[in-house]
Design a protein around this motif. Structure first.
Motif, PDB file in Angstrom:
ATOM      1  N   HIS A 157       1.921  -7.111  -5.596  1.00 47.40           N
ATOM      2  CA  HIS A 157       0.972  -6.355  -4.784  1.00 47.40           C
ATOM      3  C   HIS A 157      -0.362  -6.124  -5.475  1.00 47.40           C
ATOM      4  N   HIS A 186       7.073  -1.430  -7.597  1.00 42.14           N
ATOM      5  CA  HIS A 186       6.896  -2.661  -6.821  1.00 42.14           C
ATOM      6  C   HIS A 186       5.471  -2.721  -6.258  1.00 42.14           C
ATOM      7  N   HIS A 224       6.234   0.144  -0.482  1.00 47.72           N
ATOM      8  CA  HIS A 224       4.882  -0.294  -0.106  1.00 47.72           C
ATOM      9  C   HIS A 224       3.940   0.843   0.268  1.00 47.72           C
TER      10      HIS A 224
END
Ligand SMILES: [Fe+2]
Length: 498
Positions: free
Chosen positions: A205, A250, A312
Motif C-alpha cells: 500500500h 498491512h 485498509h
C-alpha cells in the motif's frame, strides 16, 4: 536499480494502447484463448478461488452486456491477486499465500480487452515444478528442502499493483516489488531501490501524492523503513523508525504533511512457523498511531485510539487547526488474517465466516486521544479520488453488501463524508464485487467528475465482469458492464493508468 527500456511519455502510450489493440485484433483473427479458471464453471462463488490456468489468459475482448462505453474512458485497469490456491488436492493454508496474477483490462475506443499472467517468481517456479506448496508464507509452513536466502525467494507478488514512471510492479509486502511488462505482463524481476536494499520489504500500500511522489513503508517487526520515491521511480530517501510493537502493518495513511502509521494490537510476540501463528490479539493495548512529519521525520508524536483490527485505510487530510482525519475499514478482531480465509479456499464457508468490517472515520486532534466514528456501512477496499490523496475530500467508494452463506460483497457504495449520504447499487447475490477505483473524467475537476471502475465475478453468468459507474449517480446503476467469456479468481488491489 534495474535498467529499464525507456517507457516514458509518448513511447509508453504507444506501447500501452497500440500494443493492446494489436492484441485485440489478433484475437479477432482467431488466436486461441487459454480458457477459464481450472475447476471453474461450477457457477458458484467457489469459482472466485479456483486456480487460474498456468499459462495465464491470452488477450480476449470483453463483451459489452449493459449500457454504453463512456466516451473518453481510455486507459488500463491493472489488478493483482492470488491465483494459485491449490496444488492437486492440497489447498493453500492462507489466502495471502497464493501466487500473484496480474490482470490488464484495457479500455480503448469503446472496446475492452482482458489479459493476465502470473508473476513468475522464484516461489512459483519451484512450486509449479514440484507440484506442491514449498515456500514459507503468511500461513504456510516451509518445506524443509526449500532454500531461503533472501525475502524475495518467498515473494508471492500477489497483493497489489503500482505503476511508477511507466514501470508496472506487482506488490507483496515482505519483499521487493516484482516488475512486469505493462503490455505483455511478462515478468522482469524484483526491483531493488538501492544497491544495499536487495530484498527490502515494500508494503502493498504505497501512497502516491497527486504530484506523483510515492511514499511507502518497509516493515520488519517493530522497525519500519519509510521510502520516499520520486515520480521518476528514483529512491530519494529511506529512513528507519521504531514503532515499539511488532504489529501487523498491512496499510497506513498519509496527509499532505504527515505519515500516520497505525499500530494495531495484533502483535508478533514469538517466532513460530507459520508466520501467522506468531501473532496475539491484545485489545488491552488499544491502537497506537504514530504521526510523523514528512519534512522532518525526527518530529513524531503518538495518539492513542480504541482497539481495532484493520487491513485498509482510505486516505487522510488535515483541517486548518491541524486535526488529522482519515477513513478506514475496522474490525473487532483480525479474523480473516488469523484464519487465512480457510473457508474461501476450501469452499466450505459455513463455520469459517468472516465478519464484515465497518467503514469508519478517525479524528486525531493535535493533542489527546484519537476518536473513531463508525458509519454502520459494511465493506472493504475503500478508495478515494487520486487527485485528492492527502487532501480534504468528500467521497470514499467501496464494495458493500453481504450475501448469505458465502464470502464477498454484492454491490458498490459511495460515501459522502460531508452530507453523510450513502449512494449505493447492489447487483445482488449473483455478484462478488472487488475493489472499485476512481477514474477522473477528462477535463473534470470535482470528485463526482469521476467514473468508478471495478470488477466482479458474476456467478450466475459464470464469468468475470468489469463495470463503470458515474460517481454522480451510483444508485442509478452501472453506465456500462463488459463480460469475459470465462472466470478468473478474485484478487485484492489494482491501479488505473490513463
Ligand atoms: Fe491490501
Amino acid at each position: 536499480m534495474r535498467h529499464m527500456p525507456d517507457l516514458s511519455g509518448r513511447d509508453l502510450s504507444r506501447r500501452l494502447f497500440l500494443g493492446g489493440l494489436a492484441g485485440a485484433s489478433t484475437l479477432a483473427l482467431g488466436a486461441c484463448q487459454t480458457g477459464g479458471a481450472i475447476g471453474a464453471a461450477r457457477g458458484d462463488w467457489r469459482d472466485g478461488f479456483a486456480n487460474a490456468p498456468a499459462g495465464g489468459f491470452t488477450p480476449a475482448r470483453m463483451r459489452l452486456v449493459e449500457g454504453r462505453a463512456p466516451a473518453g474512458l481510455e486507459g488500463a485497469l491493472y489488478r493483482n491477486g492470488p491465483a494459485q490456491l491449490h496444488h492437486g488436492d492440497v489447498d493453500a493454508s492462507h489466502w495471502f499465500d497464493g501466487d500473484g496474477m496480474m490482470h490488464r483490462i484495457a479500455f480503448s475506443g469503446g472496446e475492452v480487452e482482458h489479459r493476465a499472467q502470473f508473476a513468475q517468481t522464484n516461489k512459483r517456479r519451484q512450486e509449479m515444478a514440484a507440484g506442491k506448496f514449498l515456500a514459507p508464507g503468511f500461513g504456510t509452513e516451509a518445506d524443509p528442502d526449500f532454500a531461503v536466502q533472501n525475502p524475495d525467494d518467498t515473494n508471492a507478488a500477489n497483493t497489489s499493483v503500482i505503476m511508477i514512471n511507466g514501470r508496472l510492479m506487482a506488490l507483496w509486502e515482505a519483499g521487493s516489488p516484482y516488475e512486469m511488462d505493462p503490455v505483455t505482463l511478462e515478468t522482469i524481476g524484483p526491483v531493488t531501490w538501492r544497491d544495499d536494499m536487495k530484498g527490502m520489504p515494500f508494503l502493498a500500500h504505497p501512497k502516491v501524492e497527486p504530484n506523483g511522489r510515492v511514499w511507502n513503508l518497509a516493515v520488519n517487526g517493530p522497525r519500519v523503513g519509510v521510502y520516499r520515491i520520486s515520480k521518476d521511480a528514483v529512491l530519494e530517501d529511506f529512513t528507519l523508525l521504531d514503532v515499539g510493537d511488532a504489529a501487523y502493518i498491512h496499510d497506513w495513511t498519509m496527509t499532505e504533511r504527515h505519515l500516520i502509521i497505525l499500530v494495531q494490537p495484533w502483535i508478533q510476540t514469538r517466532s513460530l512457523p507459520p508466520f501467522i501463528d506468531s501473532f496475539d490479539w491484545r485489545p488491552q493495548n488499544g491502537m497506537k498511531m504514530l504521526i510523523v512529519d514528512k519534512d522532518d521525520m525526527s518530529k513524531r508524536r503518538w495518539a492513542q485510539a480504541p482497539a481495532r483490527a484493520f487491513y485498509h485505510t482510505g486516505s487522510g487530510w488535515e483541517d486548518a487547526d491541524g486535526t488529522i482525519r482519515f477513513d478506514a475499514v475496522f474490525y473487532e478482531e483480525p479474523v480473516l488474517g488469523a484464519n487465512g480465509g480457510a473457508g474461501m479456499i476450501s469452499g466450505v464457508y459455513e463455520g469459517n465466516e468472516i465478519p464484515p468490517g465497518e467503514l469508519s472515520m478517525v479524528e486525531i486532534p493535535t493533542s489527546g486521544d484519537a476518536r473513531i466514528t463508525g458509519t454502520a456501512q459494511k465493506g472493504e477496499f475503500p478508495q478515494v479520488d487520486p487527485r485528492l490523496r492527502g487532501k480534504r475530500r468528500r467521497l470514499t467508494v467501496m464494495p458493500t453488501g453481504a450475501a448469505p452463506g458465502r464470502p464477498g460483497e454484492t454491490g458498490v457504495l459511495l460515501r459522502d463524508w460531508e452530507s453523510g449520504r450513502n449512494d449505493a447499487h447492489i447487483f445482488g447475490p449473483s455478484h462478488m464485487v472487488e475493489e472499485v477505483l476512481f477514474v477522473p473524467k477528462p477535463g473534470g475537476s470535482g470528485e463526482r467528475d469521476s467514473w468508478l471502475v471495478g470488477t466482479a465475478l458474476n456467478i450466475a453468468a459464470g464469468a468475470n465482469e468489469v463495470f463503470v459507474f458515474d460517481a454522480a449517480d451510483v444508485s442509478g446503476g452501472p453506465v456500462a458492464v463488459w463480460r469475459a467469456e470465462y472466470t478468473w479468481p478474485l484478487g485484492f488491489h489494482g491501479t488505473w493508468t490513463a
